[in-house]
Each structure stands twice: as structure tokens, then as C-alpha cells.
Design an enzyme around this catalytic site. Structure first.
Site, PDB file in Angstrom:
ATOM      1  N   HIS A   1      -5.807   1.808  -4.445  1.00 49.64           N
ATOM      2  CA  HIS A   1      -4.870   1.701  -3.294  1.00 49.64           C
ATOM      3  C   HIS A   1      -4.408   0.051  -4.039  1.00 49.64           C
ATOM      4  CE1 HIS A   1      -7.988  -0.513  -0.809  1.00 49.64           C
ATOM      5  NE2 HIS A   1      -8.297  -0.660  -1.935  1.00 49.64           N
TER       6      HIS A   1
ATOM      7  N   CYS B   1       0.949  -1.177  -0.068  1.00 48.75           N
ATOM      8  CA  CYS B   1       0.002   0.081   0.077  1.00 48.75           C
ATOM      9  C   CYS B   1       0.706   1.248   0.112  1.00 48.75           C
ATOM     10  CB  CYS B   1      -1.133  -0.037   1.096  1.00 48.75           C
ATOM     11  SG  CYS B   1       0.056   0.262   2.895  1.00 48.75           S
TER      12      CYS B   1
ATOM     13  N   HIS C   1      -2.693   1.382   6.793  1.00 44.65           N
ATOM     14  CA  HIS C   1      -3.104   1.345   5.234  1.00 44.65           C
ATOM     15  C   HIS C   1      -3.228   2.674   4.755  1.00 44.65           C
ATOM     16  CE1 HIS C   1      -4.454  -0.959   1.694  1.00 44.65           C
ATOM     17  NE2 HIS C   1      -5.438   0.047   1.385  1.00 44.65           N
TER      18      HIS C   1
END
Length: 346
Positions: A319, A258, A307
Site C-alpha cells: 500500500h 492509497c 484506507h
């Protein structure tokens, strides 16, 4: 008096009844076999366990990335300290040679005791305090001795700092190894659980991920203006990576985790941001409301800030979500991760 006992059935009638009952049982059994099987109560549990393990793995990945980044910084600092110490050692050796020549010359002229040479190599601080010795040296010689003393202290300090940094580096590398083992363990356990599922169940799971990946190609982003020119450039770079696989610890150009995606994308825009999601969470101006976000803003997810992705407009995040998935657009609401805040990189 009439009898109330039931008359005995003939053997033929009894046989017929048994045969009919058996046939009915076979028919019911056949119907059950041909109908949809009862849902496996463990199926949802296995899926949930796999997803939880993937979540834990991605959380550990960010800690791994942080340790890796720290190890890189420490290695550079250790190298710089060792280079500086080597230069100081070289300069100190040159100065010692000069002082030795001075001492030898003065000894030949009878001005100094022979023990001076020993003092030069073992305890310069001690003999600099000897007034009788200093009286016999010129101002230039005293300056040389004082510089020698200062450089020796600096060298010792450099060596001490290098040793401390080396210890930090060793500790960080151990942490790096521990996190790597943790990640690999989580992924291995997830794979073990996946292997307990039937082929149909695994195919259904793969199809679900594939649908999520494909749906990102048709996402409606809206007409919202980008947060800034740099953010727009970074967002465009990230959009070009849609379909690239998630790989833990990867930062492009053909696979990403990520924070690897976001740091790579901003790097393409000429902007350097931290490597981990936790550090990216504090890399710019905080935006606390989803409604105030603009495309190109970073979105920080999960309470541990593990994240990160790009706000893509229209309630979407771009993402690299998890193992087995690809870089994709996804509804923030349906991502399964709580929104913490946005970050605007100017």
C-alpha cells in the site's frame, strides 16, 4: 559531671568538610550530565499527535478524491446538457423561421390575423388551443406547430436540468476546496509539531520510516495463488511502484495516495474501478476473512473505509500508507489500522 556537648570543630576541619561536600556534589552533577538524559514525557505525545494528524489527513484525502471524482462527472453532465440545449435551440430557431414563413404567407392571403406572428414567439401553447386558428391550418402546419411546442418544452427542461447540475457542481467544488484546506491544515500542523522535536528525534523518526520502507524490499510473500488473472496483473503493476512516494490526491505513475495506487494498478490491467477507498470497498465480491484472501485482493482498512491496499500474501499488505512514506509492503497486523474486509475484483 561530664559534658555531652560536641566539641567545636577547628576552622581547618570545617573547611575540609565543606570542600569534600562540594567536591562530592560536583562529582554527582558530572555523573548526571554524562548519563543518558531522562526521557521527555512529551516526546511520545508529539509523535502520536503527528501520526494522528497524518491519519486524519489521509481520511480527508479520500473525501477530497470523492468530491473531485463527483465534480468531474458533474462537469461532463453539464457539458452534455448544454450541448443538447444548444442543438435544441438551433433546431427551434429553424422551426420558428419555417412557422414564421407559414404565418406570413397565410397573412398575405388574408387567412390569418397579424397577431399570429406574436403568438409564434411568445405563447405557442396558447394559440394551439384556439380551434378557430387550427381550422385554418393544414395538417402539415399543425404538425410543425406541435413539434415546435414539444421542442420548446424540451429546451426548457434541458435548461432546468443544466442549472440544477451547475448548482451541484458549484457545491461540489466548494466541498473540494474545503477538503483541500482541511488536508493542508492537518499537514501543516503535523509539520509544526515535527519542528518542535529535536534534530535527533526527527532523525530517529525518519530512520524508522526508512527502515519500514527498506524492509518491504525483503518481504516474504509466500506461494499463494492470485485471486484472478486481472487481480494478478494489477498486483504486478502495484509491485512495480514500490518505493514511489505518498502524495495526497495522486494516482500515479510516480506518486500515489492509497486509492490512487489501487485504481492505477487495476487500470494497468485494463480494469476500471472507482477512485476512492469507500467506493472500492463495494466494487467486487466481499471477503470477510483475512485467511480467505489471495494476493491481488483489495484490503479495506479503518472503520470509515478510508484506507485500501493490496493483499500481498503471508499477512502482508502492499500500500501507499501515509505522508512521508513510500509504497511498501507491511504487516497487516503492525499497520496500526483495523482490517474491515477484502474485495475480490474478478
Amino acid at each position: 559531671m561530664a559534658s555531652h556537648r560536641r566539641p567545636k570543630q577547628s576552622s581547618q576541619a570545617y573547611t575540609a568538610m565543606v570542600t569534600a561536600t562540594a567536591a562530592a556534589a560536583v562529582a554527582v552533577s558530572a555523573q548526571s550530565a554524562s548519563a543518558d538524559p531522562l526521557p521527555d514525557p512529551n516526546k511520545k505525545g508529539v509523535q502520536a499527535q503527528v501520526d494522528r494528524l497524518y491519519e486524519q489527513a489521509t481520511q480527508a484525502v479520500e473525501k477530497y478524491n470523492g468530491a473531485k471524482e463527483k465534480a468531474g462527472v458533474l462537469q461532463k453532465e453539464v457539458d452534455a446538457l448544454q450541448d443538447t440545449a444548444a442543438r435544441k435551440r438551433s433546431g427551434l430557431n429553424d422551426l420558428r423561421t419555417r412557422l414564421g414563413s407559414i404565418a406570413a404567407a397565410q397573412y398575405r392571403s388574408g387567412g390569418l390575423d397579424a397577431s399570429v406572428q406574436l403568438l409564434l414567439t411568445s405563447d405557442p401553447d396558447g394559440y394551439l388551443d384556439k380551434a378557430s386558428f387550427l381550422d385554418q391550418l393544414s395538417a402539415q402546419q399543425v404538425d410543425a406547430l406541435e413539434r415546435y411546442q414539444s421542442q420548446q418544452r424540451d429546451l426548457q427542461q434541458q435548461r432546468g436540468e443544466a442549472l440544477e447540475k451547475l448548482k451541484d457542481l458549484q457545491d461540489t467544488r466548494k466541498e473540494l476546496g474545503d477538503k483541500k484546506k482541511e488536508i493542508q491544515g492537518k499537514l501543516a500542523e503535523a509539520q509544526r509539531l515535527l519542528n518542535t522535536m529535536t534534530a535527533e528525534e526527527r532523525a530517529a523518526r525518519s530512520a524508522e520510516d526508512e527502515r519500514a520502507n527498506r524492509s518491504s524490499e525483503r518481504v516474504e510473500l509466500g506461494n499463494e495463488g492470485s485471486a484472478s488473472q486481472r487481480a494478478a496483473a494489477a498486483f504486478e503493476a502495484a509491485k512495480s511502484r514500490v518505493g514511489m512516494p505518498y502524495v495526497w490526491g495522486a494516482s500515479g505513475p510516480n506518486s500515489f495516495d492509497c486509492s490512487g495506487l489501487t485504481s492505477w494498478a487495476f487500470n494497468q490491467a485494463g480494469v476500471s474501478i472507482p477512485r476512492t477507498s469507500q467506493d472500492q470497498a463495494n466494487a467486487g465480491t466481499r471477503i470477510n476473512s483475512l485467511s480467505a484472501l489471495k494476493p491481488g485482493d483489495l484490503i479495506i482498512m479503518r472503520t470509515d473505509l478510508s484506507h485500501v491496499g493490496f493483499y500481498a500474501g503471508n499477512g502482508q499488505i502492499l500500500h501507499s500508507p501515509k505522508p512521508g512514506a513510500q509504497v511498501r509492503y507491511e504487516s497487516i497486523e503492525r499497520s496500526g489500522m483495523p482490517f474491515m474486509w477484502g474485495v475480490r475484483i474478478g
